[in-house]
Design a protein around this motif. Sequence first.
Motif, PDB file in Angstrom:
ATOM      1  N   UNK A  47       0.923  -1.092  -0.016  1.00 22.93           N
ATOM      2  CA  UNK A  47      -0.220   0.155  -0.027  1.00 22.93           C
ATOM      3  C   UNK A  47       0.807   1.221  -0.175  1.00 22.93           C
ATOM      4  N   UNK A  48       0.231   2.516  -0.162  1.00 25.37           N
ATOM      5  CA  UNK A  48       0.715   3.871  -0.064  1.00 25.37           C
ATOM      6  C   UNK A  48       1.567   4.155  -1.219  1.00 25.37           C
ATOM      7  N   UNK A  49       2.279   5.211  -0.958  1.00 25.15           N
ATOM      8  CA  UNK A  49       3.065   5.963  -2.143  1.00 25.15           C
ATOM      9  C   UNK A  49       4.412   5.351  -2.092  1.00 25.15           C
ATOM     10  N   UNK A  50       4.840   5.126  -3.141  1.00 26.41           N
ATOM     11  CA  UNK A  50       6.253   4.439  -3.429  1.00 26.41           C
ATOM     12  C   UNK A  50       7.499   5.246  -3.053  1.00 26.41           C
ATOM     13  N   UNK A  51       7.487   6.534  -3.450  1.00 27.56           N
ATOM     14  CA  UNK A  51       8.475   7.515  -3.139  1.00 27.56           C
ATOM     15  C   UNK A  51       8.938   7.792  -1.767  1.00 27.56           C
ATOM     16  N   UNK A  52       8.235   7.790  -0.632  1.00 26.87           N
ATOM     17  CA  UNK A  52       8.862   7.658   0.553  1.00 26.87           C
ATOM     18  C   UNK A  52       9.756   6.584   1.190  1.00 26.87           C
ATOM     19  N   UNK A  53       9.466   5.448   0.228  1.00 22.77           N
ATOM     20  CA  UNK A  53      10.284   4.009   0.566  1.00 22.77           C
ATOM     21  C   UNK A  53      11.857   4.328   0.258  1.00 22.77           C
ATOM     22  N   UNK A  54      12.549   5.074   0.781  1.00 22.70           N
ATOM     23  CA  UNK A  54      14.033   5.431   0.361  1.00 22.70           C
ATOM     24  C   UNK A  54      14.777   4.046   0.448  1.00 22.70           C
ATOM     25  N   UNK A  55      14.740   3.400   1.506  1.00 24.03           N
ATOM     26  CA  UNK A  55      15.455   2.304   1.892  1.00 24.03           C
ATOM     27  C   UNK A  55      15.330   1.224   0.805  1.00 24.03           C
ATOM     28  N   UNK A  56      13.848   0.963   0.300  1.00 31.93           N
ATOM     29  CA  UNK A  56      13.688  -0.093  -0.337  1.00 31.93           C
ATOM     30  C   UNK A  56      14.168   0.444  -1.965  1.00 31.93           C
TER      31      UNK A  56
END
Length: 370
Positions: free
Chosen positions: A231-240
């Motif tokens: 779920x959610x916005x992908x952009x905040x997932x910097x670690x991934x």
Amino acid sequence: MKYQTNRKALLLLADGTIFYGKSVGNKEGTAFGEVCFNTGMTGYQEIFTDPSYYGQLMVTTNAHIGNYGGNNEETESDTVKISGLICKNFSYNYSRIRVDESLESFLDRNNLFVISDVDTRALVSYIRDNGAMNAVISTEVDDVEGLKKKLADVPNMHGLELASKVSTKEPYYFGDENASYKVAAVDLGIKKNILRNMAKRNMYIKVFPYNTPYEEMKAWNPDGFFLSNGPGDPEPLKEVIETAKNILADDMPLFGICLGHQIIALANGISTFKMHHGHRGINHPVLNHGTGKGEITSQNHGFAVNYDEASSNPDVEVTHKHLNDQTVMGLRMKNKNCFSVQYHPEAGPGPNDATYLFDEFLERMNKVSV
């Protein structure tokens, strides 16, 4: 036959629009989330337990929900993940051979608030015209102003990181440990049917928390890596995104689905965007550029990959596109052992037109191991 006398309830959208209905099971309650709709005619239990729906109020376009009850084998995670349910007719009575309980009982065990008797045709038409937005469902029909104030504090899905809310806290294994191939799966909200599809193709999967460092996963010596839906916005997932870059740097076989597909795009410098009202259903037409054939697919996403940036990137090929709005449905890296799709080849629910993608993942790992 069971009949219910239900409390009055409402759906309040962020723009102030109100739709009225009744609470299911004569219960009081309030639930917040982003309102969205799914066009699937069946598979409601799989939809409600799909982690990609975390934080969303689900509108079902099928007029009858609950008519075939609930089955414990038809869940995509351990709990219901939607924030609330909005439907036209909720069936307290059900008919089916393979049934464990009523849908009402299943949702009660998961503490989900449900409203029915809503004009879902009008509601879906409104969302299509005005876009997905935050909303609240409640039996507090006499306190609209109070609900508006609470709704104003609900964060917007754009920029919202939710994978951490649904990812496993500890690594776990799935499949036969004697299988020929080992897959390290990054859990951003993984569905059980993805794991089933991999396991029956001679893969042994170790599912890692979303923020597991690449070196820790690499130490398990996998034959390939997988980035899951979620779920959610992908952009905040910097670690991934950084993990994806590390996998690509080592040129390990990498497969991404849905949110994982968006992460792979971001790792290649291709941006993503929030869609007007998203794609959610089991009847979405996709064109496979490689075969020239159409595929009917299961989809669930509110964000998408920038088509112009993807098609102009010299290292990336757009392999699939949506035939309704021409959005990116698949990517392949030209210089790396990596591919991804925006839709759900594992279905659960939905058609099986695209299960060949799991075979392709297997073939990619096989070529590396030979």
